[in-house]
Design an enzyme around this catalytic site. Structure first.
Site, PDB file in Angstrom:
ATOM      1  N   SER A 133       0.864  -1.183   0.000  1.00 27.18           N
ATOM      2  CA  SER A 133       0.000   0.000   0.000  1.00 27.18           C
ATOM      3  C   SER A 133       0.900   1.231   0.000  1.00 27.18           C
ATOM      4  O   SER A 133       2.066   1.142   0.430  1.00 27.18           O
ATOM      5  CB  SER A 133      -0.860   0.002   1.269  1.00 27.18           C
ATOM      6  OG  SER A 133      -1.494   1.239   1.432  1.00 27.18           O
ATOM      7  N   TYR A 147      -1.873  -1.340  10.579  1.00 27.55           N
ATOM      8  CA  TYR A 147      -2.003  -1.523   9.132  1.00 27.55           C
ATOM      9  C   TYR A 147      -0.800  -0.905   8.406  1.00 27.55           C
ATOM     10  O   TYR A 147      -0.166  -1.546   7.570  1.00 27.55           O
ATOM     11  CB  TYR A 147      -3.310  -0.894   8.640  1.00 27.55           C
ATOM     12  CG  TYR A 147      -3.478  -1.016   7.137  1.00 27.55           C
ATOM     13  CD1 TYR A 147      -3.762  -2.251   6.557  1.00 27.55           C
ATOM     14  CD2 TYR A 147      -3.320   0.083   6.295  1.00 27.55           C
ATOM     15  CE1 TYR A 147      -3.895  -2.385   5.177  1.00 27.55           C
ATOM     16  CE2 TYR A 147      -3.450  -0.035   4.921  1.00 27.55           C
ATOM     17  CZ  TYR A 147      -3.746  -1.266   4.370  1.00 27.55           C
ATOM     18  OH  TYR A 147      -3.860  -1.401   3.014  1.00 27.55           O
TER      19      TYR A 147
HETATM   20  N1  LIG Z   1      -8.668  -0.466  -1.094  1.00 28.17           N
HETATM   21  C1  LIG Z   1      -7.631   0.292  -0.857  1.00 28.17           C
HETATM   22  O1  LIG Z   1      -7.745   1.525  -0.765  1.00 28.17           O
HETATM   23  C2  LIG Z   1      -6.263  -0.316  -0.713  1.00 28.17           C
HETATM   24  C3  LIG Z   1      -5.155   0.551  -0.811  1.00 28.17           C
HETATM   25  C4  LIG Z   1      -3.889   0.011  -0.683  1.00 28.17           C
HETATM   26  C5  LIG Z   1      -3.725  -1.343  -0.471  1.00 28.17           C
HETATM   27  N2  LIG Z   1      -4.808  -2.161  -0.358  1.00 28.17           N
HETATM   28  C6  LIG Z   1      -4.567  -3.593  -0.119  1.00 28.17           C
HETATM   29  O2  LIG Z   1      -5.128  -4.322  -1.195  1.00 28.17           O
HETATM   30  C7  LIG Z   1      -5.399  -5.656  -0.762  1.00 28.17           C
HETATM   31  C8  LIG Z   1      -6.800  -6.028  -1.216  1.00 28.17           C
HETATM   32  O3  LIG Z   1      -7.735  -5.211  -0.515  1.00 28.17           O
HETATM   33  P1  LIG Z   1      -9.032  -4.594  -1.207  1.00 28.17           P
HETATM   34  O4  LIG Z   1      -8.912  -3.136  -1.149  1.00 28.17           O
HETATM   35  O5  LIG Z   1      -9.287  -5.253  -2.497  1.00 28.17           O
HETATM   36  O6  LIG Z   1     -10.128  -4.981  -0.106  1.00 28.17           O
HETATM   37  P2  LIG Z   1     -11.337  -6.035  -0.116  1.00 28.17           P
HETATM   38  O7  LIG Z   1     -12.278  -5.703  -1.207  1.00 28.17           O
HETATM   39  O8  LIG Z   1     -11.836  -6.033   1.285  1.00 28.17           O
HETATM   40  O9  LIG Z   1     -10.623  -7.423  -0.440  1.00 28.17           O
HETATM   41  C9  LIG Z   1      -9.823  -8.089   0.509  1.00 28.17           C
HETATM   42  C10 LIG Z   1      -9.591  -9.507   0.036  1.00 28.17           C
HETATM   43  O10 LIG Z   1      -8.734 -10.166   0.987  1.00 28.17           O
HETATM   44  C11 LIG Z   1      -9.320 -11.420   1.333  1.00 28.17           C
HETATM   45  N3  LIG Z   1      -8.938 -11.817   2.678  1.00 28.17           N
HETATM   46  C12 LIG Z   1      -8.961 -11.068   3.805  1.00 28.17           C
HETATM   47  N4  LIG Z   1      -8.579 -11.815   4.861  1.00 28.17           N
HETATM   48  C13 LIG Z   1      -8.297 -13.065   4.374  1.00 28.17           C
HETATM   49  C14 LIG Z   1      -7.880 -14.285   4.972  1.00 28.17           C
HETATM   50  N5  LIG Z   1      -7.647 -14.391   6.286  1.00 28.17           N
HETATM   51  N6  LIG Z   1      -7.694 -15.358   4.174  1.00 28.17           N
HETATM   52  C15 LIG Z   1      -7.938 -15.273   2.844  1.00 28.17           C
HETATM   53  N7  LIG Z   1      -8.342 -14.168   2.226  1.00 28.17           N
HETATM   54  C16 LIG Z   1      -8.535 -13.072   2.988  1.00 28.17           C
HETATM   55  C17 LIG Z   1     -10.828 -11.174   1.218  1.00 28.17           C
HETATM   56  O11 LIG Z   1     -11.514 -12.398   0.986  1.00 28.17           O
HETATM   57  P3  LIG Z   1     -12.468 -13.171   2.021  1.00 28.17           P
HETATM   58  O12 LIG Z   1     -13.069 -12.142   2.941  1.00 28.17           O
HETATM   59  O13 LIG Z   1     -13.461 -13.840   1.128  1.00 28.17           O
HETATM   60  O14 LIG Z   1     -11.561 -14.128   2.705  1.00 28.17           O
HETATM   61  C18 LIG Z   1     -10.878 -10.312  -0.050  1.00 28.17           C
HETATM   62  O15 LIG Z   1     -10.839 -11.130  -1.192  1.00 28.17           O
HETATM   63  C19 LIG Z   1      -5.215  -5.647   0.746  1.00 28.17           C
HETATM   64  O16 LIG Z   1      -3.956  -6.204   1.048  1.00 28.17           O
HETATM   65  C20 LIG Z   1      -5.235  -4.169   1.106  1.00 28.17           C
HETATM   66  O17 LIG Z   1      -4.508  -3.901   2.264  1.00 28.17           O
HETATM   67  C21 LIG Z   1      -6.074  -1.666  -0.486  1.00 28.17           C
END
Ligand SMILES: NC(=O)c1ccc[n+]([C@@H]2O[C@H](COP(=O)([O-])OP(=O)(O)OC[C@H]3O[C@@H](n4cnc5c(N)ncnc54)[C@H](OP(=O)(O)O)[C@@H]3O)[C@@H](O)[C@H]2O)c1
Length: 254
Positions: A133, A147
């Site tokens: 991130s 985080y």
């Molecule tokens: N959105 C943002 O602004 C942003 C910015 C920078 C970085 N990120 C990073 O991008 C990545 C994806 O996040 P996102 O924004 O796409 O959020 P999201 O829509 O909430 O997706 C998160 C994903 O992670 C999976 N996950 C969470 N805990 C898990 C576990 N214990 N085992 C297996 N799968 C798990 C969830 O699947 P299940 O719940 O089905 O397990 C879901 O598929 C994360 O690492 C986040 O920190 C996000």
């Protein structure tokens, strides 16, 4: 045999869009997360060659099982996308939830990177993308302290491993995706809202895959954020943390 990509966090947001992007580029996808219905829905969309593995990567044994289940499937791309955040003051947030975050955002990424990079190094080919991130480039983030620290670990580990591979003349490529706000389920899970405009998960995934195959080590989607990331490196650490805290504190106001 088709090239295969393993994507954790494929049930939602950035991971789901990266799976779609890789499929469009001819990859067979192995989708991993905890919500099986979501994974099956995506697998139906991507075609019958797609595999679903339900897995909770916050559990070490699930990470090892995931590797064992796919190690003979010609995996050439690993996307460590599973992760989540938590908003709140460090002295008030729940310890158990933070430990789960450390297991998901750090330990799982560490285990899977280690297991796959060894295989890839032996074959002298393969790509690993760890979703960190922009938070990981900011020297600390008040009100989302665990985080930010977890993402700094991912960004730093990835940069160092990438450098070791480069110095060894390896053709294995390891990179960290460092997006700013992306429109996904992230906020809902973290209990906050973004103070600035988010990019779409689709745009983020396109930039991510282009950056990875283009050989970048740190991928920052969006020009404005790239500029902010460069600017932040010139700032004294104390000032940067204070400014990040100001932006972060607004995330709990909506
Ligand atoms: N959105 C943002 O602004 C942003 C910015 C920078 C970085 N990120 C990073 O991008 C990545 C994806 O996040 P996102 O924004 O796409 O959020 P999201 O829509 O909430 O997706 C998160 C994903 O992670 C999976 N996950 C969470 N805990 C898990 C576990 N214990 N085992 C297996 N799968 C798990 C969830 O699947 P299940 O719940 O089905 O397990 C879901 O598929 C994360 O690492 C986040 O920190 C996000």
């Amino acid at each position: 045999m088709a090239r295969t990509a393993l994507i954790t966090g494929a049930s939602s947001g950035i991971g789901r869009e990266i799976a779609r992007e890789l499929y469009a580029r001819g990859f067979r996808c192995i989708l991993c997360a905890r919500r099986e219905d979501r994974l099956r829905e995506l697998a139906d969309e991507l075609g019958e060659n797609t595999r679903v593995i339900v897995c909770d990567v916050s559990k070490k044994e699930d990470c090892y099982r995931l590797y064992d289940e796919v190690k003979d499937e010609n995996v050439g791309v690993l996307i460590n996308g599973a992760g989540f955040g938590l908003f709140g003051k460090f002295c008030e947030t729940e310890l158990e939830r933070e430990l789960e975050m450390i297991d998901t955002n750090i330990t799982a990424v560490h285990i899977l990177t280690k297991l796959f990079v060894k295989d890839f190094a032996q074959k002298d080919r393969g790509y690993i993308m760890n979703i960190a991130s922009s938070a990981g480039l900011m020297s600390g983030g008040p009100y989302m302290s665990t985080y930010y620290a977890s993402k700094a670990y991912v960004a730093d580990l990835t940069s160092a491993v990438a450098r070791e591979l480069q110095e060894a003349g390896s053709r294995v490529h390891v990179c960290a995706l460092c997006p700013g706000p992306v429109d996904t389920e992230f906020n809902q899970v973290a209990g906050c809202s973004f103070g600035v405009k988010a990019i779409s998960a689709e745009q983020c995934a396109k930039d991510a895959i282009k950056g990875m195959f283009g050989g970048k080590t740190i991928i920052v989607p969006s020009a404005a954020l790239k500029l902010a990331a460069v600017g932040s490196r010139l700032m004294p650490r104390k000032l940067l943390v204070a400014m990040t805290g100001k932006v972060q504190s607004k995330k709990g106001e909506a």
